[in-house]
Scaffold this active site. Structure first.
Site, short mmCIF file in Angstrom:
data_model
loop_
_atom_site.label_atom_id
_atom_site.label_comp_id
_atom_site.label_asym_id
_atom_site.label_seq_id
_atom_site.Cartn_x
_atom_site.Cartn_y
_atom_site.Cartn_z
N CYS A 2 0.87 -1.14 0.20
CA CYS A 2 -0.15 0.07 -0.07
C CYS A 2 0.86 1.32 -0.25
CB CYS A 2 -0.89 0.06 1.01
SG CYS A 2 -2.15 -1.04 1.16
N ARG A 27 4.06 -0.65 -4.49
CA ARG A 27 3.61 -1.13 -3.05
C ARG A 27 2.40 -1.77 -3.09
NH1 ARG A 27 6.78 1.65 0.79
NH2 ARG A 27 5.22 1.32 2.45
N TRP A 72 -2.28 -2.88 -1.58
CA TRP A 72 -2.56 -4.34 -1.79
C TRP A 72 -3.24 -4.80 -0.84
CZ3 TRP A 72 0.29 -7.63 1.87
CH2 TRP A 72 0.63 -9.19 1.24
N ASN A 96 -1.98 2.88 5.33
CA ASN A 96 -1.05 1.60 4.90
C ASN A 96 -1.00 0.86 6.12
OD1 ASN A 96 2.48 1.78 4.54
ND2 ASN A 96 1.06 -0.34 4.32
N GLY A 97 -1.02 -0.33 6.35
CA GLY A 97 -0.81 -1.22 7.58
C GLY A 97 -1.97 -2.22 7.70
N GLU A 456 16.89 -19.28 -5.08
CA GLU A 456 16.49 -17.71 -5.52
C GLU A 456 15.98 -17.68 -6.96
OE1 GLU A 456 15.59 -14.98 -4.42
OE2 GLU A 456 15.70 -13.61 -5.91
N LYS A 460 12.26 -16.42 -8.07
CA LYS A 460 12.20 -15.72 -9.09
C LYS A 460 11.06 -16.07 -10.16
CE LYS A 460 13.40 -12.68 -7.80
NZ LYS A 460 13.98 -12.24 -6.54
N GLU A 463 7.65 -16.31 -9.07
CA GLU A 463 7.03 -14.93 -8.75
C GLU A 463 6.59 -14.27 -10.01
OE1 GLU A 463 10.03 -12.58 -6.84
OE2 GLU A 463 8.63 -11.26 -6.20
N HIS A 479 15.54 -38.48 -3.29
CA HIS A 479 14.88 -38.94 -2.04
C HIS A 479 13.76 -38.47 -2.08
CE1 HIS A 479 18.57 -40.27 -0.44
NE2 HIS A 479 19.45 -39.20 -0.70
N LYS A 579 5.80 -5.00 -2.99
CA LYS A 579 7.43 -4.99 -2.82
C LYS A 579 7.73 -5.05 -1.30
CE LYS A 579 11.58 -3.58 -4.88
NZ LYS A 579 11.94 -5.10 -5.37
#
Ligand code: AGP
Length: 584
Positions: A2, A27, A72, A96-97, A456, A460, A463, A479, A579
């Protein structure tokens, strides 16, 4: 997550707010909205979707004072009704929060209020309306005293020619410019508008009019917060000729490494002092930042021979960790605002551990918690997927390893610049991206440091392309995970260590013999030769075992980027994500 913007100007506000929201879209992009105040009247436009959904209607809003929001979704699905701003009586707010006690507040104080959304944020405006005593600041303080959780709030009120702001655990900066005065979640919103900014502290309030900004502490005493340069400029927010920020930022990795090296001296002395008598190290962070900690664990242990663990911040903070005065906790975060990482650092401090922050955001909350900050100088990272900041983190942590080991490792990092540039500019990834785009799942495999990088690569790819993916130790494949391999699966195997190449190549054989498709990312000629007819080979420069992640990760980032494009995904704004995750 946000983004909020507010301003009190000597000119029309709506287009400035719209421009600020565009810069904060990393955001969140589930919905966007703007409210303005003109002659005591509040007008609002808000819509589900990206900020551009407001493009045509924002200009209908009159007034020099206003607030805006890009969302968001946390409480309540993405929809017009759940979009901010929310209005009640004389007020409109953006938030925001997370208001953790919103159900209790609704039950206890607002049972007769007509809620129009499913969000937690709407309680704020309902409480303002209910408790308004004619003074915006004291009413806002009273309302904030009822809230649990985190908040950055901007408010307009029909009785006040300006905006009010409040901050607790979510970021707000304020700044002055030629057109008037501003508040925002982050510096990019004020790029080109304010040369300097001030960062509000927890429990601060601000009143912002076209004439000036007044900041107050939690007891409403007027206070001064340091004025610092706004490092976000229109120039460093441009796409630089690339179609997406993700590509631009992958290409900027070599500069992130070089610049991180160049500024390390600002922290080196303090790091040395802090790290005397350290006998245990914990690297903590979330997502990509955690993955950079996994890489760093390898070289810190090798160079410094100090036991080192990497811990996901959201786990570390809830497991009653064993830390004490001789423990060094390194909190890694691009944004410096990730709630779990900031709280992990606070917890470590309260247990007397030494805390180093590794961030790409000089004025962030994490920096203010830490004893010492090692700056990552990657410049603003706009794409939701972290790329150049990962490279910068690996460089910063490598330099930390040098201090812990009593060695100067700057030369090693300087030598890496050319191979890095070569990889990001010249690696042809198209055959691997094509394979991934057609696959049912992609398995990223490696051993030791290559395994850390494989994790990573997998993060990526999932995502930005939404293809199911796992990162796995190459030796563990047999395994269990091998059961997932058939002709529709792809394995991307990273092999950069001569020491382990003979072992890692077994995984390639195992996937091939189950008809899976394989790409091998390697700097080793004999491996490239051995598999050239049976796998796609991505040849990368040899940078030595411990710096190989700086080149192998660039190749993996390019695979994710190109796969996303083949599948028509927007790599800069992956679905459901934002983000900096400032809530738990
Ligand atoms: C990375 O591509 C992700 N967007 C995400 O995992 C990110 O690294 C994580 O949320 C941590 O963010 P931070 O570095 O700002 O703390």
């Amino acid at each position: 997550m946000c983004g909020i913007v507010g301003c009190a100007l000597r000119r029309r506000a709506s287009d400035i707010i719209y421009g600020g929201l565009k810069q904060l879209e990393y955001r969140g992009y589930d919905s966007a909205g703007i409210a303005t105040l003109s002659k005591g009247q509040i007008s609002i436009v808000k819509k589900q979707g990206k900020v551009s959904a407001l493009e045509n209607c924002a200009s209908d809003l009159d007034g020099n004072i206003g607030i805006g929001h890009t969302r968001w979704a946390t409480h309540g699905k993405p929809s017009d009704a759940n979009a901010h701003p929310f209005a009640a009586g004389k007020f409109a707010i953006v938030h925001n929060g997370i208001i953790e006690n919103c159900l209790e507040l609704k039950r206890e104080f607002l049972s007769d209020s007509p809620f129009s959304s499913d969000t937690d944020s709407e309680v704020i405006v309902r409480l303002l309306d209910k408790y308004y005593d004619g003074n915006l600041l004291t009413t806002l303080k009273k309302v904030c005293s009822l809230l649990s959780g985190s908040y950055a709030i901007a408010v307009i009120c029909a009785d006040f020619e300006g905006i009010a702001a409040a901050k607790f655990k979510s970021p707000i900066i304020v700044g002055s410019g030629a057109d008037g005065n501003f508040a925002a979640s982050d510096a990019p919103a004020l790029a080109g508008l304010c040369r300097d900014i001030s960062v509000l502290e927890d429990n601060d309030f601000a009143l912002i009019t076209s004439d000036g900004i007044k900041i107050f502490d939690g007891d409403l005493n007027e206070v001064f917060r340091p004025v610092r340069p706004n490092l976000a400029t229109p120039a460093n927010l441009e796409l630089g000729g690339c179609p997406f920020y993700m590509l631009k930022e992958i290409r900027e990795a070599p500069y992130a490494v070089a610049n991180t090296c160049a500024v390390f001296h600002t922290a080196e002395g303090e790091v040395k002092k802090l790290c005397k008598n350290i006998n245990r190290i914990i690297l903590t962070g979330c997502g990509t930042a955690y993955n950079s900690g996994l890489v760093a664990k390898r070289y810190i242990e090798q160079f410094a021979r100090i036991p080192c663990e990497a811990e996901i911040a959201g786990e570390f903070r809830y497991k009653n960790p064993i830390v004490g005065g001789n423990t060094l906790v390194v909190a890694i975060s691009q944004s410096g605002e990730t709630a779990d990482t900031v709280e992990a650092a606070r917890l470590a401090k309260s247990a007397n551990a030494k805390v180093i922050a590794v961030t790409n955001a000089p004025y962030s909350q994490l920096n203010s918690v830490a004893d010492v900050v090692i700056p990552v100088a990657a410049g603003p990272e706009i794409c939701v997927a972290a790329t150049k900041s990962y490279a910068g983190q690996i460089a910063a942590l490598y330099l930390l390893a040098g201090v812990l080991a009593g060695k100067d490792l700057t030369d090693d990092l300087q030598k890496i610049s050319e191979p890095c540039k070569n990889t990001v500019e010249n690696t042809d990834i198209s055959a691997v991206a094509d394979m991934c785009a057609r696959s049912s799942g992609v398995y990223f495999l490696g051993r030791d440091i290559d395994y850390a990088v494989a994790l990573e690569g997998s993060l990526k790819l999932k995502e930005v392309s939404y293809i199911p993916s796992e990162g796995y130790p190459a030796g563990e494949l047999k395994h269990g995970t091998l059961a997932l391999i058939d002709e529709s699966a792809v394995a991307v195997v990273v092999i950069t260590s001569e020491r382990l190449a003979g072992k890692s190549k077994n995984a390639v054989e195992q996937v091939l013999s189950r008809k899976g498709k394989v790409a091998v990312i390697t700097c080793i000629n004999s491996i490239a030769e051995e598999f050239k007819d049976r796998a796609v080979i991505i040849k990368i420069p040899d940078c030595g075992e411990y710096l190989s992640p700086l080149v192998s990760s660039s190749a993996l980032q390019l695979i994710a980027y190109e796969t996303a494009l083949l599948l028509n995904r927007d790599p800069d704004k992956p679905r459901n994500l934002a983000k900096s995750v400032t809530v738990e």
